[in-house]
Structure formats: structure tokens, C-alpha cells
Design an enzyme around this catalytic site. Structure first.
Site, PDB file in Angstrom:
ATOM      1  N   HIS A 184       0.806  -1.227   0.000  1.00 19.79           N
ATOM      2  CA  HIS A 184       0.000   0.000   0.000  1.00 19.79           C
ATOM      3  C   HIS A 184       0.832   1.268   0.000  1.00 19.79           C
ATOM      4  CE1 HIS A 184      -2.999  -2.945   0.257  1.00 19.79           C
ATOM      5  NE2 HIS A 184      -3.772  -2.028  -0.281  1.00 19.79           N
ATOM      6  N   GLU A 426     -11.296 -10.837  -6.305  1.00 15.54           N
ATOM      7  CA  GLU A 426      -9.849 -10.853  -6.080  1.00 15.54           C
ATOM      8  C   GLU A 426      -9.400 -12.165  -5.438  1.00 15.54           C
ATOM      9  OE1 GLU A 426      -8.787  -7.564  -3.484  1.00 15.54           O
ATOM     10  OE2 GLU A 426     -10.649  -7.734  -2.353  1.00 15.54           O
ATOM     11  N   ASP A 450      -4.577  -8.694  -5.549  1.00 20.07           N
ATOM     12  CA  ASP A 450      -4.780  -9.886  -4.727  1.00 20.07           C
ATOM     13  C   ASP A 450      -5.047 -11.125  -5.575  1.00 20.07           C
ATOM     14  OD1 ASP A 450      -4.364  -9.163  -2.041  1.00 20.07           O
ATOM     15  OD2 ASP A 450      -6.190  -7.972  -2.083  1.00 20.07           O
ATOM     16  N   CYS A 497      -9.801  -2.758 -10.846  1.00 21.28           N
ATOM     17  CA  CYS A 497      -9.145  -1.695 -10.084  1.00 21.28           C
ATOM     18  C   CYS A 497      -7.784  -2.111  -9.564  1.00 21.28           C
ATOM     19  CB  CYS A 497     -10.043  -1.212  -8.957  1.00 21.28           C
ATOM     20  SG  CYS A 497     -10.507  -2.530  -7.837  1.00 21.28           S
TER      21      CYS A 497
HETATM   22  C1  PEP Z   1      -6.562  -5.501  -5.507  1.00 18.72           C
HETATM   23  O1  PEP Z   1      -6.407  -6.426  -4.708  1.00 18.72           O
HETATM   24  O2  PEP Z   1      -6.286  -5.587  -6.716  1.00 18.72           O
HETATM   25  C2  PEP Z   1      -7.046  -4.203  -5.045  1.00 18.72           C
HETATM   26  C3  PEP Z   1      -7.349  -3.247  -5.887  1.00 18.72           C
HETATM   27  O3  PEP Z   1      -7.169  -4.038  -3.722  1.00 18.72           O
HETATM   28  P1  PEP Z   1      -5.955  -3.727  -2.726  1.00 18.72           P
HETATM   29  O4  PEP Z   1      -4.723  -3.450  -3.547  1.00 18.72           O
HETATM   30  O5  PEP Z   1      -6.382  -2.543  -1.937  1.00 18.72           O
HETATM   31  O6  PEP Z   1      -5.855  -4.974  -1.931  1.00 18.72           O
HETATM   32 MG    MG Z   2      -7.260  -6.378  -2.667  1.00 22.43          MG
END
Ligand code: PEP
Ligand code: MG
Length: 564
Positions: A184, A426, A450, A497
Site C-alpha cells: 500500500h 480478487e 490480490d 481496479c
Molecule cells: C486488488 O487487490 O487488486 C485491489 C485493488 O485491492 P488492494 O490493492 O487494496 O488490496
Molecule cells: Mg485487494
């Protein structure tokens, strides 16, 4: 030259500031003892307030027993021996309070550590913890570091909230020993456009405080104390990069449309209403992912309904009717929120997190859902649940929405706008039964960050095996295709996303597969729009089977390059 993982694009050339985990506290002679003692007393009071908050939230979220740890910390701050000794040191030696506190606590720690009793030995850890809290307060540490002018931060780890604090006009970039490109911290860096390299490993030891370094946030290359030639090269590359950015501005205000006329949407991923500035600058067509967990980070207790409502409302209003997907709390994994005490787990990425946490804590979940529903009156809201692995979770979450709706109705709050309810896909189990899940929701958004880690059993944070973490694995691409097909068969839209949606090498393939919405870091929108404008979606569509029949990720990637 040393090499880490390029995590956020851009070139940085500047002086290193190494972030020490346990900064040595400087001993400073002070002139005004009275003022220093007042500062010390104020810091104690402020830490006490923080601890009281922490005790309350701990009682609420974990339990009475655990909250007693912080009661003990509070008592330490009230211990006359500790306080008097610190004050005495400040006045007798005319030293700064931070140094005095740490030196008094050191003597306490030594006493406890020397006792042959495991319970009492443990108390030394508590003293260290309280001391750190107090010293941080006295040195006002949290904000200072991240706003140094013109430095490259080098650290073992950076929490997402640390990266969020960085001022893009002051920090040139950062490098960390640990972490992967989808951690993150890396995501926040990309959103803010801060060049970054992660996962450097032990090579980080070669970088010293005050060194001049040049690094490339794309390739991951780092040059320590570079020659004039390399410095000039970096200056040139940076100029070219800025020029390319200028050229992309011609795509502002244009529709996102492929060469053969397929219109799609490019939304943006954000972590806070503050990021909207980047979304608007880069002409994002909506918000494809608002990671609401950022609202819960870097604070001492849960945001209440009103705070959440205001944040969601701001985003919806500023997007002025454009779609806004807000994801409910996705805590756990590498998203650590200090006051949400998730017991230590061997496999946090497979553990008690995201929707699993929310469904087990309906009181907390309901606050967020109520805030979201109220905010729906101010724009085009889409509520999204993360980490869905089975149909039961969707049904439970939807029941909670219905309960909140009823509560609000009883309170006289009318929900006037239609809102959609969707899920992230995911987890492989969800991808495989996406035909069944599609019947329960209004949309899917594919979370490749994920999905790759769970499909390939490769921890997204583990740099030792980062070469195995690849979107070009045919298993991942086949799952993506399956999800899109299942969504469309059930007449729902399918977005993405995860980071793959902004990957220039894969955008044409996703377009050919029929993806409806791409959501990415704002900095990637214009380049992606350009790529889409040059892609023939129909042509790629005909090649999909051929591509997905290549068994090796490396070969698949090369074939894709040749086709495009
Ligand atoms: C993902 O897992 O692709 C996602 C967009 O969520 P995060 O990166 O916040 O886990
Ligand atoms: Mg995720």
C-alpha cells in the site's frame, strides 16, 4: 549500481535521508528550564489523552483484558517517580526533555530486564513503548520527517500512512528495504506521483545518510554517489519524462475510445478526498476505487458516522455525478490499523480481514454503511465489498445494507438516489463462481493485486519471489477472461481496479476481452487513454484464445508484445 523493485515511476536525484527506526535522541543544552518543564508536562497530558482514546477503542474492539495493557501505560505516565526524576534531570543538567525522559526510562528498563521473572521482564517492553510515545510527542516526530525539503527517504519499511504524509513538493522519492510493488505504500506513492523503489533487501546497507543518489522508479536502478555523466543522464531523462507528460495533456477532455470505436471508462483509485486533485488534473472519468480504509488509518479511533459521511459526500459532490465506487473497510494483510487489534496470525493475507472482519463486527460495519447510504444522496454511488470469497458473504452484507436502510427510513432520512452494490473479484473461488455471484450484484471490479497473489500462491509483499508474481501467468489471464464473460452473460458491468488495469502491456488485451471500466492511479489515466485510442479491440479479441493457450508467462508476454 544496485537494484530494487521499481514501484512508482519517475526519476529522482538528490540527497539521502535515512530514516532510523530508533532515532538516537540528541542531548541538547537548554536555556529556559521552566519552559522545558512546561513542554514536558504538556506532552504527558497529550499522551494521556491519546492513551485514554486507545483504551476506549480497545475495550470496544478487542476486550477489557487487552485494554488493561494501556491502562498500565497510563499509570506509568502518572508515576511520580518517573515524572519527578525526569523533571529533576531537566533542571539539574539543563537538558532537553526528550533526552531526559529517555535516559530516565533507560534506567527503569535496565532494572526490569535484570529481574529474573518473565512477567517483570515483559514490563520493560511497556516502558519502552510509553517512552517512545512520549519522545515522539516531544520531538513532534510524525510530521517533521516527511516534509524535509529535497531529500530521498531511505527506510526499512514505510507504513501507507507514512507515505500519505509525504509532501510531494518536498520529498524527491523513497526507497525501502522491504515491501512489494503492490504494497500500500507503493500504491500511495503512485497516486501521489512520488518516485519509489521497494524491496531493495540488504543492498540498502550500501546507502548512507547524506549520500547523493540517482534512481529510476521504473527499472529499480539506484546509483550511489553517481558520476557527473550519470547525473546528467538522469536530468535528461527527467526532462524527457516531463515532456511526455505535456504531450499526454492533449488527451484531456477526450472520450476513452478504441481505434475501432469501443468506448470504455477510465476511473481512478484514490485513498482520500485529497487525491481528487490528481483525479481532476488527469481527467479521470470517475472513481473506480476509493480505498476507504485510508480514512481509518493514522488516527486513534474509528471515524464516526458523521466523519465518514462527510468524506464520502465530498468525493461524490466533487465528482459531480460521475460514478464513484467506494469500497468498504479492507483492513488486514499489510493494511494495519493500530486500534483495530487483529490477533497475530501466521498468514494475515489469508486471515481475519476485510469483509470477514466487517461481518463479524456489525456495529462497526453498520456505521460505515449508514454513512455511505446517507452520502448516496449526493452523487452516483456504488458500494463495493472487498475480499468476497463466497455467496453467503454477499448476502450477509446486503442484509446489513437493508437493515441500515430501514433504520435511516425510520429516522426520516430519505434516500433519493439509486446506488449500485458490487464486489471485488480478487479471490480465485469468487472468480470461479463468478457466474453465480453475478446474479447477486450490480457490478464486479477485478482486484488483480490480490487475484495474482491468491491464484499463484505468491505473497504480493515478498520480494524474494517477486518474479513469480506476474499478471502474465495464463492462469491469471484466463480467470480475468472468465470473470468478464460471466459478468456480461448476467448483464452486469465489469471493471478492474488492480494495478494490471493501468499496465500498458495488458491494456489492449483487457480491451479485447471486453473490460468495461479501467480504474488506476491518476497518473496513468492519460497514457492509458492514448494506448486505448491506438488499439483495435476487435482484432485483439480474435487473438485471445491463441494468447491464452501459451503456457509460459514469459513467452506469453513476448507474444503479446509482438502482436501489438
Ligand atoms: C486488488 O487487490 O487488486 C485491489 C485493488 O485491492 P488492494 O490493492 O487494496 O488490496
Ligand atoms: Mg485487494
Amino acid at each position: 549500481m544496485i537494484k530494487g523493485l521499481g514501484a512508482s515511476f519517475g526519476y529522482a536525484l538528490g540527497k539521502v535521508f535515512v530514516l532510523e527506526e530508533e532515532n538516537i535522541i540528541e542531548k541538547i543544552t537548554i536555556k529556559n528550564v521552566k519552559k522545558e518543564i512546561e513542554k514536558f508536562e504538556k506532552a504527558i497530558d497529550s499522551c494521556k489523552l491519546d492513551l485514554k482514546d486507545l483504551i476506549d477503542t480497545t475495550k470496544l474492539t478487542i476486550g477489557l483484558e487487552e485494554s488493561k495493557i494501556f491502562e498500565a501505560h497510563l499509570m506509568m505516565l502518572e508515576d511520580p517517580e518517573f515524572i519527578d526524576k525526569s523533571k529533576e534531570l531537566i533542571s539539574s543538567k539543563k537538558v532537553n526533555s526528550a533526552w531526559a525522559v529517555s535516559s530516565v526510562s533507560k534506567s527503569f528498563i535496565e532494572i526490569f530486564e535484570s529481574i529474573d521473572d518473565s512477567y517483570l521482564k515483559e514490563r520493560a517492553i511497556d516502558i519502552k513503548d510509553v517512552t517512545k510515545r512520549l519522545v515522539d510527542k516531544l520531538l513532534d516526530r510524525n510530521n517533521e520527517i516527511y516534509n524535509r525539503l529535497g531529500v530521498i527517504i531511505v527506510a526499512n519499511d514505510l507504513a501507507p500512512s507514512d507515505t500519505a504524509k509525504m509532501d510531494i513538493n518536498k520529498i524527491l522519492g523513497f526507497i525501502t528495504r522491504n515491501g512489494g510493488v503492490t504494497s500500500h505504500s507503493a500504491i500511495v506513492a503512485r497516486t501521489k506521483g512520488i518516485p519509489a523503489i521497494v524491496g531493495l533487501g540488504d543492498d540498502i546497507e550500501n546507502i548512507k545518510n547524506g549520500d547523493i543518489i540517482a534512481f529510476d522508479g521504473n527499472s529499480g536502478q539506484i546509483f550511489i554517489n553517481p558520476s557527473e555523466e550519470i547525473k546528467n543522464k538522469f536530468i535528461r531523462l527527467n526532462d524527457e519524462y516531463l515532456e511526455k507528460k505535456e504531450e499526454l495533456k492533449t488527451f484531456i477532455g477526450k472520450k476513452t475510445i478504441s481505434k475501432d470505436g469501443k468506448v470504455v471508462e477510465i476511473g481512478c483509485n484514490i485513498g482520500s478526498p485529497k487525491d481528487l486533485e490528481y483525479v481532476l488534473d488527469n481527467d479521470g472519468e470517475g472513481i473506480g476505487l476509493y480505498r476507504s480504509e485510508f480514512l481509518f488509518m493514522d488516527r486513534k479511533k474509528f471515524p464516526n458516522e458523521e466523519e465518514q459521511f462527510l468524506s464520502y459526500k465530498t468525493v461524490l459532490e466533487k465528482m459531480n455525478g460521475k460514478p464513484v465506487v467506494i469500497r468498504t473497510l479492507d483492513v488486514g494483510g499489510d493494511k494495519n490499523i493500530s486500534y483495530i487489534k487483529i490477533p497475530k496470525e501466521d498468514n494475515p493475507f489469508l486471515g481475519y480481514r476485510a469483509i470477514r472482519y466487517c461481518l463479524k463486527n456489525p456495529d462497526i460495519f453498520k456505521v460505515q454503511i449508514r454513512a455511505l447510504l446517507r452520502a448516496s444522496n449526493y452523487g452516483n454511488l456504488k458500494i463495493m465489498f472487498p475480499m468476497i470469497s463466497s455467496i453467503g458473504e454477499i448476502r450477509q452484507a446486503k442484509t446489513i445494507i437493508e437493515e441500515c436502510k430501514k433504520e435511516l427510513e425510520n429516522e426520516g432520512i430519505i434516500l433519493k438516489n439509486k446506488y449500485e452494490v458490487g464486489i471485488m473479484i480478487e479471490i480465485p473461488s469468487a472468480a470461479i463462481i463468478s457466474d453465480l455471484l453475478a446474479k447477486e450484484v450490480d457490478f464486479f471490479s477485478i482486484g488483480t493485486n490480490d487475484l495474482i497473489q491468491y491464484t499463484s500462491a505468491v505473497d504480493r509483499m515478498n520480494q524474494t519471489i517477486s518474479e513469480l508474481y506476474t499478471p502474465f501467468h495464463p492462469a491469471v489471464l484466463r480467470l480475468i477472461k472468465l470473470i468478464i464473460e460471466n459478468g456480461h452473460k448476467n448483464n452486469i458491468w465489469v471493471g478492474m481496479c488492480g494495478s494490471v488495469s493501468g499496465n500498458p502491456e495488458l491494456i489492449p488485451l483487457l480491451l479485447g476481452m471486453g473490460l468495461d471500466e479501467f480504474s488506476m492511479n491518476p497518473s496513468k489515466v492519460l497514457n492509458s487513454r492514448k494506448i486505448i485510442s491506438k488499439t483495435d479491440a476487435g482484432f485483439i479479441n480474435e487473438k485471445i484464445d491463441e494468447i491464452l493457450n501459451i503456457s509460459d508467462a514469459f513467452e506469453l508476454r513476448n507474444t503479446l508484445k509482438n502482436i501489438l
